[in-house]
Design an enzyme around this catalytic site. Structure first.
Site, mmCIF file in Angstrom:
data_model
loop_
_atom_site.group_PDB
_atom_site.id
_atom_site.type_symbol
_atom_site.label_atom_id
_atom_site.label_comp_id
_atom_site.label_asym_id
_atom_site.label_seq_id
_atom_site.Cartn_x
_atom_site.Cartn_y
_atom_site.Cartn_z
ATOM 1 N N HIS A 109 0.796 -1.218 0.000
ATOM 2 C CA HIS A 109 0.000 0.000 0.000
ATOM 3 C C HIS A 109 0.834 1.276 0.000
ATOM 4 O O HIS A 109 0.319 2.352 0.314
ATOM 5 C CB HIS A 109 -0.973 0.009 1.181
ATOM 6 C CG HIS A 109 -2.277 -0.633 0.847
ATOM 7 N ND1 HIS A 109 -3.402 0.088 0.553
ATOM 8 C CD2 HIS A 109 -2.615 -1.932 0.714
ATOM 9 C CE1 HIS A 109 -4.402 -0.744 0.266
ATOM 10 N NE2 HIS A 109 -3.945 -1.970 0.361
ATOM 11 N N ASP A 171 -7.069 4.235 9.469
ATOM 12 C CA ASP A 171 -8.444 4.123 8.966
ATOM 13 C C ASP A 171 -8.665 2.835 8.180
ATOM 14 O O ASP A 171 -9.802 2.373 8.060
ATOM 15 C CB ASP A 171 -8.776 5.318 8.070
ATOM 16 C CG ASP A 171 -8.961 6.599 8.871
ATOM 17 O OD1 ASP A 171 -9.328 6.501 10.055
ATOM 18 O OD2 ASP A 171 -8.740 7.689 8.324
ATOM 19 N N GLU A 282 -12.612 12.651 13.863
ATOM 20 C CA GLU A 282 -12.074 12.985 12.551
ATOM 21 C C GLU A 282 -12.986 14.018 11.895
ATOM 22 O O GLU A 282 -13.917 14.544 12.519
ATOM 23 C CB GLU A 282 -11.932 11.745 11.658
ATOM 24 C CG GLU A 282 -10.770 10.842 12.027
ATOM 25 C CD GLU A 282 -10.367 9.884 10.912
ATOM 26 O OE1 GLU A 282 -10.837 10.060 9.763
ATOM 27 O OE2 GLU A 282 -9.582 8.956 11.183
#
Length: 533
Positions: A109, A171, A282
Site C-alpha cells: 500500500h 483508517d 475525525e
C-alpha cells in the site's frame, strides 16, 4: 556521554566492520557483477525461498499508488527472521561495489514506489512465519507480540477473543504492522492515544548490516526510536509488541455538518482537549456535492428526518465532523445522555445530526467495505495520487481559505480528511517530522484518478492540483510537513527534516551504512563509500 559522541563511537565500530567485510568480500569474490547477482542469491541457505519468475517480480514492482514500477531481481518469501537477516547480511558482505538493495513490502500500500527496488530484492513480509500472536495480560498494561508482516485486521480479530484490542489504529486495517510503524499510523484515536508508534513497547529489527536486534525504550533505545517513523531506513521491523486496551462491544457513530470552518475547527479542538468526551474524532471536507445526506441514509439515521430532508448541500463547501463513542457494556440511556450533553456544546447545523450504532469490528473495518464496492466496479486498482499534510493549528485557517476556497473545486475524486491531534501524544525521539505547535492538523487528499481521463478526474489534473497546494504552502511558509512524504532529491529531504536531518543522517550511517534498505524512499542512494551519505 552525548548523543553524537555515542553515534560516532558506533560509526567507528561499523566502519571497521565495513573495512573488514570488504577485504573478505574481495578475497572470496563476493563483490559480484550485477549479472551474477541472481546466481549468488540462489545459493543462500534459507528456510523460505526466493522467487525469480516474472509473475512474482511484476507483482513486487507495483503498489497501491499505481504510478511507479521498479522491477527487482528477486522476491524473498521468508519463513523466519533468520531468512531476512541472511539475505541482508549477504548483500552487506558483497561490499560497497554491489548495487544490490533490499526493500520490505507489506501489503503493497505504498503510494510512490517506497516498497520497491530497481534491480534489488523485495522481501514479502506477509510470508514471514513466526509463532502465533502472543497476548499477555496480568497486573500490567496488556500487550500482544506480533510479526512485522501481520495485518492489523488479523490482530483485531485475535485480540478481541480476549476482550482486548490495540489502542491506536489507521483508517484502513489491511496494512502490515511494519508498514504503519515505519511511518506513524494515524487515525481518529490519535488525539487520545497518539499514533500507532506511540503505542509500541518493544521491537525486533534486522538492520542494514543483517544484525538482529531487540530494542525498546530501555534497551538499544536509539535504534528503537530511529525505526519508529523511520521510513524503513534503519532496519526492517520483524516483530513488535503492541499495547492493548479493553475493547468496546459497540460503537455509537455520529456525523454532523458545518458550513462555518471556524466553528468546525473550534469544536474539533475543544473535543480533542477532552479525553472522556469521544474516543474517535475525525472530519472531512465536502465541496460541491449533491444529495449528500441521502447517501448517508443507508447506514446512518437522521435525528430529525423532516429537517434533514429539507437540507440542501448543492454547491456548498461543508465540513463534516465525525465522532465515535465506544460502548463498554454501559446502560444505553447513560451513554445517550453523555453523548447528547457533549453534542449540545457544539455549533453544527442542527438538521444534519446523523447517528448509527455498529459493532467495533464494523466501525474499524469500515474502509474495507468501500474497498469491496470499488473492486466490484474495477475502481480500486487505479492511480492514487494521495497527498497527506501535517499543518500547524495557527495556519489551518489560511490553508483552508486558499485550498478549499480556490484550488479545490470539488471532492468527488475521493475524501479529503481534516482533523487535529495533540503533539503531546507524539514522541519527539522518533524519526517522524511534525509541526512545532501543540496542536496540528492532518489534512489528507485521498484522491483516485480515472484511467485515460483528461478532465478533472484524470491523473494529470490531480497531480497539478497537488503541486499547487504544495507550492502555496511553501510560498507562504506555513510550516507544513508531509506525512507519508515523497521527495526526489536529498536537498528536499534535508528541508523536510530541517534540524532533525543531521540526526537522521547519522543514524543511517550507523544502522545501514551502505544504504541497502528502502531505496524506494529516495532519501539515500547506495554509493561506493559510506562517507558519501
Amino acid at each position: 556521554m552525548s548523543f553524537f559522541v555515542q553515534l560516532n563511537i558506533l560509526f567507528l565500530k561499523r566502519f571497521i566492520a565495513l573495512f573488514l567485510s570488504c577485504i573478505i568480500a574481495t578475497r572470496f569474490n563476493l563483490c559480484l557483477s550485477n549479472s551474477n547477482i541472481p546466481f549468488s542469491l540462489k545459493t543462500l541457505p534459507l528456510e523460505g525461498h526466493l522467487s525469480f519468475d516474472e509473475t512474482s517480480l511484476n507483482k513486487a514492482s507495483t503498489d497501491f499508488g499505481n504510478r511507479y514500477q521498479y522491477h527487482p531481481v528477486a522476491v524473498l518469501h521468508p519463513n523466519s527472521v533468520s531468512d531476512i537477516a541472511t539475505t541482508i547480511k549477504h548483500v552487506f558482505h558483497m561490499g560497497p561495489s554491489s548495487h544490490l538493495t533490499v526493500a520490505a513490502r507489506g501489503h503493497g500500500h505504498s503510494l510512490q514506489g517506497q516498497s520497491q527496488t530497481h534491480g534489488g530484492v523485495v522481501i514479502k513480509m506477509e510470508s514471514l512465519k513466526q509463532s502465533e500472536m502472543q497476548i499477555h495480560v496480568g497486573n500490567f498494561t496488556p500487550y500482544v507480540d506480533v510479526s512485522g508482516g501481520e495485518l492489523w485486521i488479523n490482530i483485531l480479530h485475535e485480540t478481541l477473543r480476549y476482550g482486548l484490542a490495540p489502542r491506536s489504529w489507521t483508517d484502513y486495517l489491511h496494512l502490515t504492522v511494519g508498514g504503519t510503524l515505519s511511518n506513524a499510523g494515524v487515525s481518529g484515536q490519535a488525539f487520545k492515544h497518539g499514533p500507532q508508534i506511540s503505542n509500541v513497547q518493544q521491537l525486533q529489527i534486522v538492520t542494514g548490516t543483517g544484525e538482529v536486534v531487540n530494542c525498546s525504550e530501555e534497551k538499544n533505545e536509539e535504534l528503537f526510536h530511529s525505526v519508529l517513523g523511520g521510513l524503513g531506513q534503519f532496519g526492517i521491523i520483524t516483530q513488535a509488541r503492541i499495547l492493548l486496551e479493553e475493547a468496546p462491544s459497540m460503537v455509537k457513530w455520529i456525523r454532523v455538518l458545518y458550513s462555518d470552518f471556524e466553528a468546525f475547527t473550534r469544536d474539533q479542538e475543544r473535543l480533542i482537549s477532552q479525553d472522556s468526551a469521544f474516543d474517535y474524532i475525525e472530519g472531512f471536507v465536502i465541496i460541491n456535492r449533491t444529495g449528500l445526506l441521502n447517501n448517508w441514509r443507508s447506514s446512518f439515521n437522521p435525528q430529525d428526518p423532516v429537517q434533514a430532508s429539507h437540507f440542501n448541500s448543492d454547491g456548498k463547501t461543508l465540513f463534516c465532523l465525525e465522532l465515535a463513542k465506544y460502548i463498554n457494556f454501559q446502560p444505553m440511556d447513560i451513554v445517550n445522555q453523555e453523548v447528547e450533553r457533549h453534542l449540545s456544546e457544539l455549533n453544527y447545523i442542527q438538521s444534519t445530526l446523523f447517528v448509527t450504532e455498529v459493532t467495533y469490528v464494523e466501525f474499524l473495518d469500515r474502509v474495507h467495505v468501500s474497498e469491496m464496492k470499488l473492486r466490484s466496479k474495477g475502481l480500486w486498482d487505479v492511480p492514487h495520487p494521495w497527498l497527506n499534510l501535517f499543518i500547524p493549528k495557527s495556519k489551518i485557517h489560511n490553508f483552508a481559505q486558499v485550498v478549499f476556497g480556490n484550488i479545490l473545486t470539488q471532492t468527488s475524486n475521493g475524501p479529503v480528511l481534516i482533523y487535529p491531534v495533540n503533539k503531546s501524544k507524539w514522541d519527539n525521539r522518533s524519526s517522524v517530522v511534525i509541526p512545532d505547535e501543540d496542536i496540528f492538523y492532518l489534512v489528507a487528499f485521498l484522491t483516485s484518478a480515472v484511467p485515460c481521463s483528461n478532465g478533472s478526474h484524470g491523473l494529470e489534473h490531480i497531480l497539478s492540483q497537488n503541486k499547487r497546494i504544495l507550492e502555496y504552502c511553501e510560498r507562504e511558509n506555513l510550516g507544513v510537513k508531509q506525512y507519508l512524504p515523497h521527495y526526489n532529491t536529498q536537498e528536499e529531504w534535508r528541508a523536510h527534516f530541517g534540524t532533525q536531518w543531521e540526526t537522521f543522517r547519522q543514524r543511517k550511517l550507523v544502522y545501514d551504512p551502505f544504504a541497502i534498505l528502502a531505496p524506494g524512499q529516495r532519501i539515500f542512494q547506495k554509493t561506493i563509500t559510506p562517507s558519501s551519505l
